[in-house]
Scaffold this motif. Structure first.
Motif, PDB file in Angstrom:
ATOM      1  N   TYR A  50       0.660  -1.140  -0.119  1.00  0.00           N
ATOM      2  CA  TYR A  50      -0.045   0.041  -0.038  1.00  0.00           C
ATOM      3  C   TYR A  50       0.894   1.178   0.026  1.00  0.00           C
ATOM      4  O   TYR A  50       0.630   2.189  -0.816  1.00  0.00           O
ATOM      5  CB  TYR A  50      -0.890  -0.158   1.173  1.00  0.00           C
ATOM      6  N   TYR A  51       1.867   1.139   0.889  1.00  0.00           N
ATOM      7  CA  TYR A  51       2.493   2.594   1.008  1.00  0.00           C
ATOM      8  C   TYR A  51       3.680   2.769  -0.248  1.00  0.00           C
ATOM      9  O   TYR A  51       4.035   3.844  -0.500  1.00  0.00           O
ATOM     10  CB  TYR A  51       3.612   2.350   2.274  1.00  0.00           C
ATOM     11  N   GLU A  52       4.042   1.650  -0.708  1.00  0.00           N
ATOM     12  CA  GLU A  52       4.936   1.767  -2.045  1.00  0.00           C
ATOM     13  C   GLU A  52       4.244   2.369  -3.206  1.00  0.00           C
ATOM     14  O   GLU A  52       5.012   3.065  -3.946  1.00  0.00           O
ATOM     15  CB  GLU A  52       5.458   0.242  -2.389  1.00  0.00           C
ATOM     16  N   HIS A  53       2.912   2.498  -2.974  1.00  0.00           N
ATOM     17  CA  HIS A  53       2.245   3.242  -4.141  1.00  0.00           C
ATOM     18  C   HIS A  53       2.498   4.767  -3.758  1.00  0.00           C
ATOM     19  O   HIS A  53       2.014   5.628  -4.959  1.00  0.00           O
ATOM     20  CB  HIS A  53       0.952   2.926  -4.463  1.00  0.00           C
ATOM     21  N   ILE A  54       2.679   5.123  -2.757  1.00  0.00           N
ATOM     22  CA  ILE A  54       2.698   6.729  -2.526  1.00  0.00           C
ATOM     23  C   ILE A  54       4.055   7.054  -2.275  1.00  0.00           C
ATOM     24  O   ILE A  54       4.760   6.594  -1.580  1.00  0.00           O
ATOM     25  CB  ILE A  54       1.780   6.923  -0.960  1.00  0.00           C
ATOM     26  N   PRO A  55       4.369   7.938  -3.227  1.00  0.00           N
ATOM     27  CA  PRO A  55       5.672   8.366  -3.316  1.00  0.00           C
ATOM     28  C   PRO A  55       6.195   8.792  -1.679  1.00  0.00           C
ATOM     29  O   PRO A  55       5.475   9.483  -1.110  1.00  0.00           O
ATOM     30  CB  PRO A  55       5.777   9.300  -4.092  1.00  0.00           C
ATOM     31  N   ASP A  56       7.588   8.708  -1.444  1.00  0.00           N
ATOM     32  CA  ASP A  56       8.277   9.242  -0.307  1.00  0.00           C
ATOM     33  C   ASP A  56       8.599  10.680  -0.410  1.00  0.00           C
ATOM     34  O   ASP A  56       8.761  11.474   0.229  1.00  0.00           O
ATOM     35  CB  ASP A  56       9.588   8.526  -0.022  1.00  0.00           C
ATOM     36  N   HIS A  57       8.783  11.171  -1.826  1.00  0.00           N
ATOM     37  CA  HIS A  57       9.219  12.507  -2.258  1.00  0.00           C
ATOM     38  C   HIS A  57       8.263  12.943  -3.382  1.00  0.00           C
ATOM     39  O   HIS A  57       8.308  12.501  -4.461  1.00  0.00           O
ATOM     40  CB  HIS A  57      10.835  12.439  -2.468  1.00  0.00           C
ATOM     41  N   LEU A  58       7.830  14.120  -3.239  1.00  0.00           N
ATOM     42  CA  LEU A  58       6.946  14.603  -4.187  1.00  0.00           C
ATOM     43  C   LEU A  58       7.619  16.107  -4.381  1.00  0.00           C
ATOM     44  O   LEU A  58       7.853  16.971  -3.215  1.00  0.00           O
ATOM     45  CB  LEU A  58       5.506  14.771  -3.839  1.00  0.00           C
ATOM     46  N   VAL A  59       7.795  16.371  -5.833  1.00  0.00           N
ATOM     47  CA  VAL A  59       8.149  17.896  -6.053  1.00  0.00           C
ATOM     48  C   VAL A  59       6.984  18.366  -7.017  1.00  0.00           C
ATOM     49  O   VAL A  59       6.634  17.693  -8.048  1.00  0.00           O
ATOM     50  CB  VAL A  59       9.333  17.854  -6.700  1.00  0.00           C
ATOM     51  N   GLY A  60       6.375  19.608  -6.441  1.00  0.00           N
ATOM     52  CA  GLY A  60       5.468  20.340  -7.078  1.00  0.00           C
ATOM     53  C   GLY A  60       5.915  21.760  -7.736  1.00  0.00           C
ATOM     54  O   GLY A  60       7.121  22.209  -7.542  1.00  0.00           O
ATOM     55  N   LYS A  61       5.100  22.262  -8.154  1.00  0.00           N
ATOM     56  CA  LYS A  61       5.179  23.624  -8.810  1.00  0.00           C
ATOM     57  C   LYS A  61       5.779  24.740  -7.558  1.00  0.00           C
ATOM     58  O   LYS A  61       6.521  25.661  -8.088  1.00  0.00           O
ATOM     59  CB  LYS A  61       4.141  24.385  -9.401  1.00  0.00           C
ATOM     60  N   THR A  62       5.299  24.528  -6.602  1.00  0.00           N
ATOM     61  CA  THR A  62       5.358  25.497  -5.635  1.00  0.00           C
ATOM     62  C   THR A  62       6.077  24.739  -4.380  1.00  0.00           C
ATOM     63  O   THR A  62       5.834  25.535  -3.110  1.00  0.00           O
ATOM     64  CB  THR A  62       4.138  26.180  -5.046  1.00  0.00           C
ATOM     65  N   GLY A  63       6.789  23.797  -4.429  1.00  0.00           N
ATOM     66  CA  GLY A  63       7.364  23.170  -3.276  1.00  0.00           C
ATOM     67  C   GLY A  63       7.536  21.538  -3.110  1.00  0.00           C
ATOM     68  O   GLY A  63       7.489  20.963  -4.297  1.00  0.00           O
ATOM     69  N   GLU A  64       7.950  21.150  -2.187  1.00  0.00           N
ATOM     70  CA  GLU A  64       8.175  19.681  -1.840  1.00  0.00           C
ATOM     71  C   GLU A  64       7.621  19.155  -0.870  1.00  0.00           C
ATOM     72  O   GLU A  64       7.441  19.779   0.121  1.00  0.00           O
ATOM     73  CB  GLU A  64       9.666  19.341  -1.759  1.00  0.00           C
ATOM     74  N   LEU A  65       7.290  17.669  -0.859  1.00  0.00           N
ATOM     75  CA  LEU A  65       6.764  17.017   0.455  1.00  0.00           C
ATOM     76  C   LEU A  65       7.735  15.679   0.380  1.00  0.00           C
ATOM     77  O   LEU A  65       7.906  15.069  -0.412  1.00  0.00           O
ATOM     78  CB  LEU A  65       5.257  16.710   0.160  1.00  0.00           C
ATOM     79  N   LEU A  66       8.335  15.534   1.579  1.00  0.00           N
ATOM     80  CA  LEU A  66       9.143  14.464   2.124  1.00  0.00           C
ATOM     81  C   LEU A  66       8.525  13.713   3.135  1.00  0.00           C
ATOM     82  O   LEU A  66       8.352  14.053   4.140  1.00  0.00           O
ATOM     83  CB  LEU A  66      10.348  14.795   2.351  1.00  0.00           C
ATOM     84  N   PHE A  67       8.110  12.419   2.938  1.00  0.00           N
ATOM     85  CA  PHE A  67       7.749  11.390   3.877  1.00  0.00           C
ATOM     86  C   PHE A  67       8.987  10.791   4.775  1.00  0.00           C
ATOM     87  O   PHE A  67       9.790  10.290   3.939  1.00  0.00           O
ATOM     88  CB  PHE A  67       6.816  10.324   3.285  1.00  0.00           C
ATOM     89  N   LEU A  68       9.358  11.034   5.975  1.00  0.00           N
ATOM     90  CA  LEU A  68      10.201  10.101   6.456  1.00  0.00           C
ATOM     91  C   LEU A  68       9.750   8.900   7.184  1.00  0.00           C
ATOM     92  O   LEU A  68       9.605   8.796   8.423  1.00  0.00           O
ATOM     93  CB  LEU A  68      10.785  10.899   7.598  1.00  0.00           C
ATOM     94  N   THR A  69       9.409   8.031   6.344  1.00  0.00           N
ATOM     95  CA  THR A  69       8.792   6.694   6.605  1.00  0.00           C
ATOM     96  C   THR A  69       8.856   5.602   6.131  1.00  0.00           C
ATOM     97  O   THR A  69       9.155   5.695   4.960  1.00  0.00           O
ATOM     98  CB  THR A  69       7.037   7.197   6.916  1.00  0.00           C
ATOM     99  N   THR A  70       8.453   4.304   6.650  1.00  0.00           N
ATOM    100  CA  THR A  70       8.264   3.328   6.104  1.00  0.00           C
ATOM    101  C   THR A  70       7.064   2.642   6.697  1.00  0.00           C
ATOM    102  O   THR A  70       6.556   2.873   7.744  1.00  0.00           O
ATOM    103  CB  THR A  70       9.572   2.185   6.235  1.00  0.00           C
ATOM    104  N   ALA A  71       6.533   1.524   5.979  1.00  0.00           N
ATOM    105  CA  ALA A  71       5.599   0.759   6.408  1.00  0.00           C
ATOM    106  C   ALA A  71       5.583   0.378   7.794  1.00  0.00           C
ATOM    107  O   ALA A  71       4.669   0.327   8.603  1.00  0.00           O
ATOM    108  CB  ALA A  71       5.132  -0.251   5.525  1.00  0.00           C
TER     109      ALA A  71
END
Length: 225
Positions: free
Chosen positions: A76-97
């Motif tokens: 389930y978690y593998e389908h959600i990226p750990d790191h997202l880069v968008g037009k106005t910033g970034e999102l980083l998940f510090l996590t594992t299942a």
């Protein structure tokens, strides 16, 4: 001076959403420890990133509906990226299942952030100044904000922190760690402490007013640049 706003945890995502309604341009860097489709979608919207195609999103929603949260597998978690880069910033998940449901330990949460030191350094590298927003008391903010402040300072960044402490009704279990977190931040950055002076009729209203005051403090910090 190019500045980014760095926010932590679910409180940070909520503040990012509030800030986006008033400021569409400032870069947002979001760090979260609990990966879920709900948090990923909120974070992706705040930084204007494309998260998932509709087929994958529907699959994950079906999994959430059919299974207890503790039974959701690594797939389930593998389908959600750990790191997202968008037009106005970034999102980083510090996590594992395996780490999803043990977020109450400050030392373990800081250790998790240390594993992502390179990724966090890359996020803040383009900016001369970083404004950290630390809602102290919760594990993610209290453990990770001082670590990131220290890292940013080591990288030669100007670090400004906007911090809040828990309300009396949140209890000593949040207040005591928050005080220690504040002490660590004061050693690493200039800190503006946002205090609540408005009475709220409900807990929901209290946090809404608190978010508004944090956004105002962010805007004031940006105007000083």
């Amino acid at each position: 001076m190019q500045t980014a706003i760095l926010l932590f945890g679910s409180a940070g995502i909520t503040i990012a959403e509030a800030l986006r309604t008033r400021n569409k341009e400032v870069p947002l860097l979001l760090i979260e420890t609990h990966k879920s489709l709900y948090q990923a979608e909120r974070g992706a919207n705040a930084i204007e990133a494309k998260l998932l195609d509709e087929q994958t999103k529907k699959m994950l929603e079906d999994v959430q509906q059919k299974q207890d949260a503790s039974m959701i597998t690594a797939q389930y978690y593998e389908h959600i990226p750990d790191h997202l880069v968008g037009k106005t910033g970034e999102l980083l998940f510090l996590t594992t299942a395996e780490m999803q449901f043990s977020n109450g330990d400050l030392e373990a949460t800081r250790a998790r952030a240390e594993l992502y030191e390179d990724e966090i350094a890359q996020m803040i590298a383009p900016f001369k100044q970083v404004i950290l927003v630390a809602c102290l008391g919760g594990t993610t903010n209290t453990a990770i904000a001082p670590f990131v402040a220290q890292l940013a300072k080591r990288l030669g960044k100007t670090v400004v922190t906007i911090a809040t402490l828990p309300a009396q009704f949140e209890g000593k279990t949040r207040k005591n760690p928050a005080q220690k977190g504040l002490e660590q931040l004061l050693k690493r950055s200039y800190v503006t402490l946002v205090e609540m002076d408005a009475e709220a009729e409900s807990m929901h209203e209290y946090f809404k007013i608190k978010d508004e005051k944090i956004v105002e403090a962010i805007e004031q910090a940006l105007q000083k640049n």
